[in-house]
Motif scaffolding. Structure first.
Motif, PDB file in Angstrom:
ATOM      1  N   VAL A  59       0.848  -1.199   0.000  1.00 46.64           N
ATOM      2  CA  VAL A  59       0.000   0.000   0.000  1.00 46.64           C
ATOM      3  C   VAL A  59       0.877   1.240   0.000  1.00 46.64           C
ATOM      4  O   VAL A  59       0.613   2.200  -0.731  1.00 46.64           O
ATOM      5  N   GLY A  60       1.934   1.232   0.799  1.00 44.89           N
ATOM      6  CA  GLY A  60       2.860   2.363   0.845  1.00 44.89           C
ATOM      7  C   GLY A  60       3.602   2.567  -0.462  1.00 44.89           C
ATOM      8  O   GLY A  60       3.922   3.696  -0.843  1.00 44.89           O
ATOM      9  N   MET A  67      -0.048   7.571   2.022  1.00 43.62           N
ATOM     10  CA  MET A  67       0.253   6.762   3.201  1.00 43.62           C
ATOM     11  C   MET A  67       0.970   7.610   4.252  1.00 43.62           C
ATOM     12  O   MET A  67       0.642   7.539   5.443  1.00 43.62           O
ATOM     13  N   PHE A  68       1.921   8.404   3.819  1.00 37.56           N
ATOM     14  CA  PHE A  68       2.657   9.279   4.741  1.00 37.56           C
ATOM     15  C   PHE A  68       1.724  10.306   5.375  1.00 37.56           C
ATOM     16  O   PHE A  68       1.750  10.519   6.591  1.00 37.56           O
ATOM     17  N   ILE A  69       0.900  10.957   4.552  1.00 38.49           N
ATOM     18  CA  ILE A  69      -0.046  11.962   5.064  1.00 38.49           C
ATOM     19  C   ILE A  69      -1.012  11.308   6.046  1.00 38.49           C
ATOM     20  O   ILE A  69      -1.275  11.836   7.129  1.00 38.49           O
ATOM     21  N   THR A  72       0.707  10.436   9.303  1.00 39.13           N
ATOM     22  CA  THR A  72       0.981  11.666  10.054  1.00 39.13           C
ATOM     23  C   THR A  72      -0.284  12.192  10.726  1.00 39.13           C
ATOM     24  O   THR A  72      -0.268  12.535  11.913  1.00 39.13           O
ATOM     25  N   VAL A  73      -1.385  12.238   9.977  1.00 31.99           N
ATOM     26  CA  VAL A  73      -2.639  12.754  10.531  1.00 31.99           C
ATOM     27  C   VAL A  73      -3.143  11.865  11.661  1.00 31.99           C
ATOM     28  O   VAL A  73      -3.539  12.355  12.724  1.00 31.99           O
ATOM     29  N   VAL A  74      -3.117  10.548  11.452  1.00 31.38           N
ATOM     30  CA  VAL A  74      -3.591   9.633  12.500  1.00 31.38           C
ATOM     31  C   VAL A  74      -2.714   9.753  13.743  1.00 31.38           C
ATOM     32  O   VAL A  74      -3.213   9.795  14.872  1.00 31.38           O
ATOM     33  N   SER A 115      -9.391  17.762   4.084  1.00 31.83           N
ATOM     34  CA  SER A 115      -8.523  17.829   2.906  1.00 31.83           C
ATOM     35  C   SER A 115      -7.553  16.645   2.823  1.00 31.83           C
ATOM     36  O   SER A 115      -7.088  16.319   1.733  1.00 31.83           O
ATOM     37  N   VAL A 116      -7.264  16.017   3.939  1.00 30.58           N
ATOM     38  CA  VAL A 116      -6.344  14.873   3.915  1.00 30.58           C
ATOM     39  C   VAL A 116      -7.063  13.551   4.189  1.00 30.58           C
ATOM     40  O   VAL A 116      -6.419  12.544   4.460  1.00 30.58           O
ATOM     41  N   ILE A 117      -8.393  13.544   4.092  1.00 33.61           N
ATOM     42  CA  ILE A 117      -9.156  12.332   4.407  1.00 33.61           C
ATOM     43  C   ILE A 117      -8.780  11.172   3.472  1.00 33.61           C
ATOM     44  O   ILE A 117      -8.811  10.014   3.876  1.00 33.61           O
ATOM     45  N   GLY A 118      -8.394  11.488   2.226  1.00 31.65           N
ATOM     46  CA  GLY A 118      -7.962  10.436   1.302  1.00 31.65           C
ATOM     47  C   GLY A 118      -6.715   9.725   1.823  1.00 31.65           C
ATOM     48  O   GLY A 118      -6.621   8.494   1.776  1.00 31.65           O
ATOM     49  N   GLY A 119      -5.767  10.495   2.328  1.00 38.19           N
ATOM     50  CA  GLY A 119      -4.561   9.899   2.901  1.00 38.19           C
ATOM     51  C   GLY A 119      -4.864   9.089   4.138  1.00 38.19           C
ATOM     52  O   GLY A 119      -4.286   8.019   4.353  1.00 38.19           O
ATOM     53  N   VAL A 120      -5.802   9.579   4.945  1.00 40.89           N
ATOM     54  CA  VAL A 120      -6.196   8.837   6.144  1.00 40.89           C
ATOM     55  C   VAL A 120      -6.851   7.521   5.739  1.00 40.89           C
ATOM     56  O   VAL A 120      -6.581   6.470   6.328  1.00 40.89           O
TER      57      VAL A 120
END
Length: 178
Positions: A59-60, A67-69, A72-74, A115-120
């Motif tokens: 996935v990464g 994946m990084f975003i 980081t957010v989580v 705005s970063v929900i896709g990365g989450v």
């Protein structure tokens, strides 16, 4: 913790291929299904760990920035909740003394999160998918004699493994090996 030994990696033949036996669990007998899952978690823990790492890396690899975003957010959300839980009185005082700044902070934080929900989502998929694969395999993989013997050694305390310690912390040690 010095006596904890990671179990060996089981062969691919034993884990998935020809010698592996699979059957759908009887969902009416939850104790037996739980017993099968716990014993397979103990026996195949190295294989499960390696599989989860490989899936997370895949996935990464395909979505590295997302994946990084997401990670980081989580992580920041988790740390923020821990900090807020330990500092409730100062936060209440700040909200009372500066309501406009508090509302603006909540709106800004919400905008950034959306705005970063896709990365989450990518990160959570990278975590949840390996867990789902482990659960499905542990549910349908029938136990062998060697599996039962290894689990009995774990349950009577002659052998300690990381998964055994985790299951013990989760209150599942009494079923292991039975």
């Amino acid at each position: 913790m010095a006596d904890v030994q990671p179990p060996p990696l089981r062969s691919l033949d034993d884990f998935l291929l020809s010698s592996a036996r699979f059957a759908v669990p009887d969902v009416r007998d939850l104790d037996r299904w739980n017993n099968r899952i716990i014993n397979n978690l103990l026996y195949y823990q190295s294989n499960y760990f390696l599989s989860a790492v490989i899936l997370l890396l895949l996935v990464g690899y395909f979505q590295p920035f997302q994946m990084f975003i997401g990670a980081t957010v989580v992580t920041l959300l988790f740390l923020g909740f821990v900090w807020a839980a330990e500092n409730q009185a100062p936060i209440r005082r700040f909200r009372r003394n500066h309501p406009a700044v508090a509302v603006l902070g909540i709106l800004l934080g919400s905008y950034l999160f959306i705005s970063v929900i896709g990365g989450v989502a990518v990160f959570l998929f990278g975590i949840a998918f390996p867990i789902l694969m482990v659960f499905v395999h542990a549910s349908v993989r029938l136990r062998s004699l060697k599996n039962k013997l290894e689990n009995k050694l774990e349950s009577i305390g002659l052998k300690r493994t990381p998964m055994g310690i985790l299951l013990e912390a989760l209150g599942q040690e009494q079923e292991a090996g039975s």
